[in-house]
Structures are given as C-alpha cells and as structure tokens.
Design an enzyme around this catalytic site. Structure first.
Site, PDB file in Angstrom:
ATOM      1  N   SER A 151       0.831  -1.208   0.000  1.00  0.00           N
ATOM      2  CA  SER A 151       0.000   0.000   0.000  1.00  0.00           C
ATOM      3  C   SER A 151       0.862   1.253   0.000  1.00  0.00           C
ATOM      4  O   SER A 151       1.975   1.272   0.516  1.00  0.00           O
ATOM      5  CB  SER A 151      -0.874  -0.026   1.254  1.00  0.00           C
ATOM      6  OG  SER A 151      -1.449   1.234   1.487  1.00  0.00           O
ATOM      7  N   TYR A 165      -2.762  -0.788  10.073  1.00  0.00           N
ATOM      8  CA  TYR A 165      -2.739  -1.356   8.720  1.00  0.00           C
ATOM      9  C   TYR A 165      -1.431  -1.023   7.982  1.00  0.00           C
ATOM     10  O   TYR A 165      -0.782  -1.919   7.439  1.00  0.00           O
ATOM     11  CB  TYR A 165      -3.973  -0.859   7.956  1.00  0.00           C
ATOM     12  CG  TYR A 165      -3.997  -1.176   6.485  1.00  0.00           C
ATOM     13  CD1 TYR A 165      -4.333  -2.440   6.021  1.00  0.00           C
ATOM     14  CD2 TYR A 165      -3.679  -0.198   5.538  1.00  0.00           C
ATOM     15  CE1 TYR A 165      -4.357  -2.721   4.660  1.00  0.00           C
ATOM     16  CE2 TYR A 165      -3.706  -0.468   4.182  1.00  0.00           C
ATOM     17  CZ  TYR A 165      -4.052  -1.731   3.744  1.00  0.00           C
ATOM     18  OH  TYR A 165      -4.070  -2.006   2.396  1.00  0.00           O
TER      19      TYR A 165
HETATM   20  P1  NAP Z   1     -11.440  -6.413  -0.991  1.00  0.00           P
HETATM   21  O1  NAP Z   1     -12.282  -5.815  -2.053  1.00  0.00           O
HETATM   22  O2  NAP Z   1     -11.901  -6.306   0.434  1.00  0.00           O
HETATM   23  O3  NAP Z   1     -11.176  -7.963  -1.338  1.00  0.00           O
HETATM   24  C1  NAP Z   1     -10.437  -8.728  -0.449  1.00  0.00           C
HETATM   25  C2  NAP Z   1     -10.136 -10.087  -1.018  1.00  0.00           C
HETATM   26  O4  NAP Z   1      -9.303 -10.788  -0.078  1.00  0.00           O
HETATM   27  C3  NAP Z   1     -11.363 -10.949  -1.219  1.00  0.00           C
HETATM   28  O5  NAP Z   1     -11.130 -11.825  -2.288  1.00  0.00           O
HETATM   29  C4  NAP Z   1     -11.454 -11.730   0.090  1.00  0.00           C
HETATM   30  O6  NAP Z   1     -12.103 -12.992  -0.068  1.00  0.00           O
HETATM   31  C5  NAP Z   1      -9.978 -11.925   0.428  1.00  0.00           C
HETATM   32  N1  NAP Z   1      -9.759 -11.999   1.873  1.00  0.00           N
HETATM   33  C6  NAP Z   1      -9.839 -10.981   2.760  1.00  0.00           C
HETATM   34  N2  NAP Z   1      -9.597 -11.451   4.005  1.00  0.00           N
HETATM   35  C7  NAP Z   1      -9.370 -12.777   3.874  1.00  0.00           C
HETATM   36  C8  NAP Z   1      -9.074 -13.815   4.800  1.00  0.00           C
HETATM   37  N3  NAP Z   1      -8.977 -13.604   6.110  1.00  0.00           N
HETATM   38  N4  NAP Z   1      -8.899 -15.056   4.318  1.00  0.00           N
HETATM   39  C9  NAP Z   1      -9.007 -15.304   3.000  1.00  0.00           C
HETATM   40  N5  NAP Z   1      -9.294 -14.372   2.086  1.00  0.00           N
HETATM   41  C10 NAP Z   1      -9.477 -13.119   2.525  1.00  0.00           C
HETATM   42  O7  NAP Z   1      -9.986  -5.808  -0.966  1.00  0.00           O
HETATM   43  P2  NAP Z   1      -9.193  -4.951  -2.080  1.00  0.00           P
HETATM   44  O8  NAP Z   1      -9.510  -3.517  -1.875  1.00  0.00           O
HETATM   45  O9  NAP Z   1      -9.358  -5.574  -3.403  1.00  0.00           O
HETATM   46  O10 NAP Z   1      -7.695  -5.143  -1.565  1.00  0.00           O
HETATM   47  C11 NAP Z   1      -6.802  -6.099  -2.124  1.00  0.00           C
HETATM   48  C12 NAP Z   1      -5.409  -5.814  -1.585  1.00  0.00           C
HETATM   49  O11 NAP Z   1      -5.016  -4.481  -1.943  1.00  0.00           O
HETATM   50  C13 NAP Z   1      -5.300  -5.882  -0.051  1.00  0.00           C
HETATM   51  O12 NAP Z   1      -4.088  -6.460   0.314  1.00  0.00           O
HETATM   52  C14 NAP Z   1      -5.333  -4.423   0.358  1.00  0.00           C
HETATM   53  O13 NAP Z   1      -4.712  -4.211   1.597  1.00  0.00           O
HETATM   54  C15 NAP Z   1      -4.577  -3.778  -0.791  1.00  0.00           C
HETATM   55  N6  NAP Z   1      -4.851  -2.349  -0.954  1.00  0.00           N
HETATM   56  C16 NAP Z   1      -6.099  -1.916  -1.313  1.00  0.00           C
HETATM   57  C17 NAP Z   1      -6.319  -0.547  -1.458  1.00  0.00           C
HETATM   58  C18 NAP Z   1      -7.643  -0.008  -1.899  1.00  0.00           C
HETATM   59  O14 NAP Z   1      -7.785   1.228  -1.979  1.00  0.00           O
HETATM   60  N7  NAP Z   1      -8.628  -0.838  -2.201  1.00  0.00           N
HETATM   61  C19 NAP Z   1      -5.280   0.371  -1.208  1.00  0.00           C
HETATM   62  C20 NAP Z   1      -4.039  -0.103  -0.818  1.00  0.00           C
HETATM   63  C21 NAP Z   1      -3.822  -1.470  -0.710  1.00  0.00           C
HETATM   64  P3  NAP Z   1     -13.562 -13.274   0.634  1.00  0.00           P
HETATM   65  O15 NAP Z   1     -14.500 -12.240   0.121  1.00  0.00           O
HETATM   66  O16 NAP Z   1     -13.933 -14.655   0.235  1.00  0.00           O
HETATM   67  O17 NAP Z   1     -13.292 -13.166   2.106  1.00  0.00           O
END
Ligand code: NAP
Length: 259
Positions: A151, A165
């Site tokens: 991130s 985080y």
């Molecule tokens: P998201 O929409 O919340 O999706 C999260 C994904 O991870 C889902 O497929 C979920 O599967 C899986 N997951 C979450 N917790 C889990 C657990 N305990 N065990 C197994 N699977 C789990 O998240 P996102 O925004 O796409 O984020 C993806 C990555 O990018 C993360 O590492 C996040 O920290 C990073 N990131 C995101 C942003 C942003 O602005 N969105 C910014 C910086 C970094 P299920 O639904 O089946 O639980």
C-alpha cells in the site's frame, strides 16, 4: 496464446476487488489461475467463469487466512486444482504467487484499534503470506514471480491516523526486499506493489462519502480514484518476462498519491 502461456498462478483474494482484476488479467495473458477466496465462494466462481468465458483457464480455492491450518488448506486446494488440470509430478509447480488478500479495519486510529483487530491484520496481511510462501517455495519454478500487494500508506501517512494497517504493509515491504535477495540465486523475483486509493468493496463505504472521495482525489496527482485494472496491469507486467531484471523493489501504482 498469451505471454504467460504454460505458467501457473495463485492469486490470494482473487475473488473480488483488486485480486479479481489481477486473476482476470493473468488469465487473459494465458496463465492457469488459482482464484483463492476466504468465505465468498460465489464471488470466486464468478471470477473463474469470467476468465473461462474469455478463453482462459482457472479454478477456485477456498481457505480462510489468519486461522489455524489456513496454509495447509490452501495448499491442498491448490494441489487438487493444479493436479487435476496439469499432467505433472505429484506436487504441481507454481510460477506466479500474488499475495493480495488483505484486511484493513478502516477508520480505526491508534486511539481505538483493539489488540484483537491488530492481531487479525497481522495474521492476514503478514503471517499468512510469510507461511504460504514458505510452503510453496519448494515448488516454485526458476524464473518465478512473487508479488506482494502492499500500500501507498507506508509512504504517505493516512489523514485519519490509521497506523495498524500501514504497519502490516511495511512488514510486507521488508519481506519483499529480503526475500528477493534470498531467492535471487533461484531466479525468482520478489516485488511489492504500492497500491493507492482504489475502488473496491474495501473502500466503497469511505468513497461513498463525497468529502472523503474529494480529499482522496485531491491527494492523487492523476486526479481520480484507481480501478482494479490499473493495479492488475502493473502486476501483469511484474509477472511477465519483461520484468525479469526487476527484483527487491516496490512499484508505486497509486496515480501519484501525496506527491
Ligand atoms: P477487498 O475488495 O476487500 O477484497 C479482499 C479479497 O481478499 C477478497 O477476495 C477476500 O475474499 C480476500 N480476503 C480478505 N480477508 C481474507 C481472509 N482472512 N482469508 C481469506 N481471504 C481473505 O480488498 P481490495 O480492496 O481488493 O484489496 C486487495 C489488496 O489491496 C489488499 O491487500 C489491500 O490491503 C490492498 N490495498 C487496497 C487498497 C484499496 O484502496 N482498495 C489500497 C491499498 C492497498 P472473501 O471475500 O472470500 O473473504
């Protein structure tokens, strides 16, 4: 035939959001993709179906991360999926490992974050990638790729005072750099991706607030919120042969947050 033809990939959290974008892009580039999910099997099956509909190959693997036995369950599912599709030795090989699944208790500054929330983020964002990597290293092919979805919050302090985080993503960055040196002799590259504000379920609530959205956009040089495809395209580059000389670094894919 895409440039990842013949390669196998695992994308943790590949069912939704950024992970889904990555899984779809790697599938389009020709990799056989294991789409991991935690609890939402329907979302994973949707992602698999969308990859297959475009002529790719994929299967879903379910395992909640951050709980006892998580890595064993995921690896068993991966083996079953790969073994069923590839005519290989007993332990199918892996080329691309994307640690994307992540958890962020948003709006929880140091004053209020609980020890349980802290431990949960460490378990999902740090411990799971560490031990999943440990389990899969023996079968990673030379020329393999490990890509850690980190991130921009390790570079720019959050306006809301969130520290727990970013700490976990900072740990992931250290993991990337140190592991890159360790795996260099095997020709495996390890890099982190510094994701900025991206439209997913994780951020949907916050971005629905017009003031929050405006402040997010105003801190982003390119003047908009990112989309999953913006991240997926950069990950596809790191996964490709074009990125063979890039290791141990963090690529900022944020549209220029906080410049
Ligand atoms: P998201 O929409 O919340 O999706 C999260 C994904 O991870 C889902 O497929 C979920 O599967 C899986 N997951 C979450 N917790 C889990 C657990 N305990 N065990 C197994 N699977 C789990 O998240 P996102 O925004 O796409 O984020 C993806 C990555 O990018 C993360 O590492 C996040 O920290 C990073 N990131 C995101 C942003 C942003 O602005 N969105 C910014 C910086 C970094 P299920 O639904 O089946 O639980």
């Amino acid at each position: 035939m895409g440039n990842l033809s013949g390669k196998t990939a695992l994308v943790t959290g590949g069912s939704r959001g950024i992970g889904r974008g990555i899984a779809e892009r790697l599938g389009r580039d020709g990799a056989l993709v294991a789409v991991h999910y935690g609890s939402n099997a329907a979302a994973a099956e949707e992602t698999v179906a969308s990859i297959v509909a475009k002529g790719g190959r994929a299967f879903a693997v379910g395992a909640e991360l951050g709980v006892d036995g998580d890595v064993e369950k995921l690896v068993a599912g991966l083996d079953a999926g790969l073994g069923a599709r590839e005519e290989t030795a007993e332990k199918p090989a892996l080329d691309i490992l994307v640690h994307n699944a992540g958890l962020n208790f948003m709006g929880r500054p140091i004053e209020v974050l609980t020890p349980e929330e802290f431990d949960r983020m460490v378990a999902v964002n740090v411990k799971a990638p560490f031990f999943l990597t440990q389990a899969l290293l023996p079968r990673m092919r030379e020329g393999g790729r490990i890509i850690n979805i980190s991130s921009v919050s390790t570079r720019v302090a959050s306006s809301g005072g969130s520290i727990g985080y970013p700490l976990t993503k900072g740990a992931l960055d250290v993991f990337s750099r140190t592991l890159a040196k360790h795996l260099g002799p095997r020709g495996i590259t390890v890099n982190a991706v510094g994701v900025g504000f991206t439209h997913t379920d994780m951020t949907a609530g916050a971005l629905a607030d017009p003031a929050h959205r405006e402040s997010t956009v105003s801190r982003t040089a390119l003047g908009r919120v990112g989309q999953a495809a913006d991240i997926a395209d950069a990950v596809a580059f790191l996964a490709s042969d074009d990125a063979r000389w890039i290791t141990g670094t963090k690529v900022d894919v944020s549209g220029g947050v906080g410049l």
